[in-house]
Design a protein around this motif. Structure first.
Motif, PDB file in Angstrom:
ATOM      1  N   MET A   1       0.830  -1.216   0.000  1.00  0.00           N
ATOM      2  CA  MET A   1       0.000   0.000   0.000  1.00  0.00           C
ATOM      3  C   MET A   1       0.855   1.253   0.000  1.00  0.00           C
ATOM      4  N   VAL A   2       1.889   1.213   0.848  1.00  0.00           N
ATOM      5  CA  VAL A   2       2.749   2.395   0.942  1.00  0.00           C
ATOM      6  C   VAL A   2       3.474   2.620  -0.376  1.00  0.00           C
ATOM      7  N   THR A   3       3.963   1.511  -0.957  1.00  0.00           N
ATOM      8  CA  THR A   3       4.694   1.657  -2.227  1.00  0.00           C
ATOM      9  C   THR A   3       3.762   2.185  -3.315  1.00  0.00           C
ATOM     10  N   TYR A   4       2.520   1.789  -3.257  1.00  0.00           N
ATOM     11  CA  TYR A   4       1.555   2.242  -4.255  1.00  0.00           C
ATOM     12  C   TYR A   4       1.429   3.758  -4.226  1.00  0.00           C
ATOM     13  N   PHE A   5       1.245   4.300  -3.004  1.00  0.00           N
ATOM     14  CA  PHE A   5       1.091   5.754  -2.909  1.00  0.00           C
ATOM     15  C   PHE A   5       2.397   6.480  -3.184  1.00  0.00           C
ATOM     16  N   SER A   6       3.502   5.874  -2.751  1.00  0.00           N
ATOM     17  CA  SER A   6       4.785   6.542  -3.004  1.00  0.00           C
ATOM     18  C   SER A   6       5.076   6.570  -4.506  1.00  0.00           C
ATOM     19  N   GLU A   7       4.595   5.541  -5.206  1.00  0.00           N
ATOM     20  CA  GLU A   7       4.796   5.532  -6.655  1.00  0.00           C
ATOM     21  C   GLU A   7       3.974   6.640  -7.314  1.00  0.00           C
ATOM     22  N   ILE A   8       2.762   6.797  -6.846  1.00  0.00           N
ATOM     23  CA  ILE A   8       1.915   7.873  -7.382  1.00  0.00           C
ATOM     24  C   ILE A   8       2.580   9.220  -7.105  1.00  0.00           C
TER      25      ILE A   8
ATOM     26  N   ASN B   2       0.129  -2.733  -6.996  1.00  0.00           N
ATOM     27  CA  ASN B   2       1.567  -2.948  -6.987  1.00  0.00           C
ATOM     28  C   ASN B   2       1.959  -4.283  -7.610  1.00  0.00           C
ATOM     29  N   ALA B   3       1.300  -4.598  -8.693  1.00  0.00           N
ATOM     30  CA  ALA B   3       1.610  -5.870  -9.356  1.00  0.00           C
ATOM     31  C   ALA B   3       2.960  -5.754 -10.040  1.00  0.00           C
ATOM     32  N   PRO B   4       3.726  -6.859 -10.059  1.00  0.00           N
ATOM     33  CA  PRO B   4       4.982  -6.812 -10.816  1.00  0.00           C
ATOM     34  C   PRO B   4       4.679  -6.599 -12.299  1.00  0.00           C
TER      35      PRO B   4
END
Lengths: 146, 378
Positions: A1-8, B2-4
């Protein structure tokens, strides 16, 4: 979840960064020239089509040795000359350049041992008629001397 | 979430549901007259076949009917973006065959010119590649930088694109102080621009998403098709003719060969961007080391007639390793002149590699191969 938002977040940041570059370029001075209203001068070594060089009397330097005609990879050049009675030298009577086949390689100028050929600086040569590309270089020389 | 990065999912092919899509011969993404016949299943490519030969001009045959100096100008017509590298290969093989010694200054000038031309070629590729992916303005920035190189080269060689600058034994005319100072000014300018490009394009999230993990090329497929340049180096093959089979004055320069192991389109992009920096380093060193002296040898045969034999010389051009094989029978016209063009090999792996890809990925993949069609058809 955190990586998702940090990616955005990072993605958005990268887009704004790119926009920043674009904005900086937006306020920079123009670098283009609005041709044909403004034209650039060709550099000294610009290789246009060939032109005859004249001597002090206005006659071409050419001695009709045929070196340029033989050197040309595309058979663009056709020369003719005749020997006047009493004189040793040949006189140039015809110098035709078929510019439809010329690829501006400059081999002819290099092959010339008599300083008779040079590159012109002309580059506005577009035309819709084929005949416009058969250059009579002797005539051009005469026109220049008028 | 966050899928690869998804690899191309296997698709069920139903023969009656596929259709043929023609990309080209006149299509903006092929950058020339290349036709790709694609068998599609929806958006997925089932099979692809590249059709070449639309602008075949018989350069090799022309090599067999023209004398050596007459053929010089043909080489720059093969690849209009990195023309000097191709002339370099040709003059080197003829010099090797007829044992003509090249003055050191001429060798340095050649290296500087070829590297500048390589930067110009990569810049154009960078712009066109990003344009394929939908971003227009980077092309304009790249062309602006490229224009500086073209102006410099024009002032020395006399033409902007199809140079005919190298001669057997040296170069056509010497470089002057204006060129040297312009080149010195250009290097920091280009480094600044590179940073700008990385900010504008490399970091861009849309750009990265479209390239990372897309179109993986294994080492095996690169070897199978004889790929070179960024296509091979992006797949982890450390091969550069300048390092592996050094020619000219390249051994005297200190430069690196960028190699990436990701094998995807992004890796190929990064290799070329890093190559610009390496070329700048070579130009910088070349200008610093430039010796004085003549640019043409004192002793040179008037008519070039290499002794009978078989000669080969490979050079690293902007698009990969370009080889010239010259078979001479001792005449002033070569018996055979084989031109091994790098893009021809690089392009042919497209047929095999694009199977199962989505069409938009395949077009991005094609852009990353850096195709110049006149050079394939030659």
């Amino acid at each position: 979840m955190v990586t998702y938002f940090s990616e955005i977040y990072r993605g958005l940041l990268s887009l704004f960064e790119g926009m920043g570059v674009t904005f900086k370029e937006f306020i920079k001075p123009t670098v283009t020239v609005s041709y044909p209203y403004e034209t650039l001068e060709m550099c000294e070594r610009y290789r246009g089509h060939i032109e005859l060089i004249e001597n002090e009397e206005g006659e071409p330097n050419c001695v009709v040795c045929m070196m340029c005609q033989r050197a040309c990879p595309s058979d663009c050049i056709s020369i003719a000359g005749k020997k006047e009675e009493g004189s040793k030298k040949k006189v140039l009577t015809k110098y035709m350049l078929d510019f439809t086949k010329c690829s501006l390689c400059g081999t002819c100028v290099e092959s010339c041992n008599f300083n008779a050929l040079d590159f012109s600086k002309e580059y506005n040569l577009a035309s819709t008629r084929k005949e416009d590309f058969y250059f009579d270089l002797l005539k051009r020389l005469e026109d220049r001397n008028k | 979430m966050n899928a690869p990065v998804e690899t191309n999912a296997p698709i069920e092919i139903q023969p009656d549901e596929t259709f043929i899509l023609n990309v080209g011969p006149q299509h903006p993404a092929t950058h020339g007259v290349l036709r790709v016949k694609m068998e599609m299943n929806g958006e997925y490519i089932v099979d692809a076949e590249t059709v070449i030969g639309y602008i075949h001009r018989m350069h090799e045959k022309m090599g067999e009917i023209k004398t050596y100096p007459q053929f010089l100008m043909n080489l720059s017509r093969m690849d209009y973006l990195g023309a000097l590298g191709y002339s370099h290969g040709h003059v080197l093989v003829v010099e090797k065959a007829s044992a003509i010694e090249v003055p050191e200054r001429a060798e340095y000038i050649r290296a500087i010119m070829v590297e500048l031309n390589r930067i110009a070629s990569h810049l154009f590729w960078f712009g066109a590649f990003v344009m394929d992916l939908g971003g227009f303005s980077p092309l304009m920035y790249a062309l602006q930088d490229r224009e500086h190189i073209l102006d410099m080269l024009e002032a020395v060689t006399g033409s902007r694109l199809t140079y005919c600058y190298f001669r057997f034994g040296g170069v056509y005319n010497d470089i002057d102080d204006d060129f040297i100072s312009a080149a010195r000014k250009f290097i920091p300018r280009m480094r600044k621009s590179l940073k700008k490009y990385h900010k504008l394009v490399t970091g861009n999230i849309i750009f990265r998403k479209r390239l990372e993990g897309v179109a993986p090329l294994s080492k095996e497929i690169c070897r199978k098709y004889g790929a070179s340049s960024a296509v091979a180096r992006g797949s982890g093959i450390n091969f550069d003719v300048r390092k592996n089979e050094p020619y000219s004055v390249y051994p005297e320069f200190d430069f690196d060969i960028p190699v990436y192991h990701e094998c995807d389109s992004m890796a190929r992009y990064m290799v070329r961007m890093d190559e610009i920096e390496q070329s700048l380093r070579i130009v910088e060193q070349g200008l610093a080391k430039l010796p004085d002296g003549p640019v043409m040898p004192k002793k040179k045969p008037k008519i070039i007639k290499p002794p009978a034999g078989d000669y080969y010389q490979a050079v690293e051009t902007a698009r990969g390793s370009f080889g010239v094989r010259l078979v001479s029978d001792g005449d002033k016209i070569p018996y055979r002149l084989k031109l091994r063009s790098p893009t021809y090999s690089n392009m042919h792996l497209f047929d095999e590699a694009c199977k199962g890809m989505m069409i938009m990925d395949a077009l991005a993949f094609m852009g990353s191969l850096d195709l110049v069609i006149p050079e394939i058809d030659r």
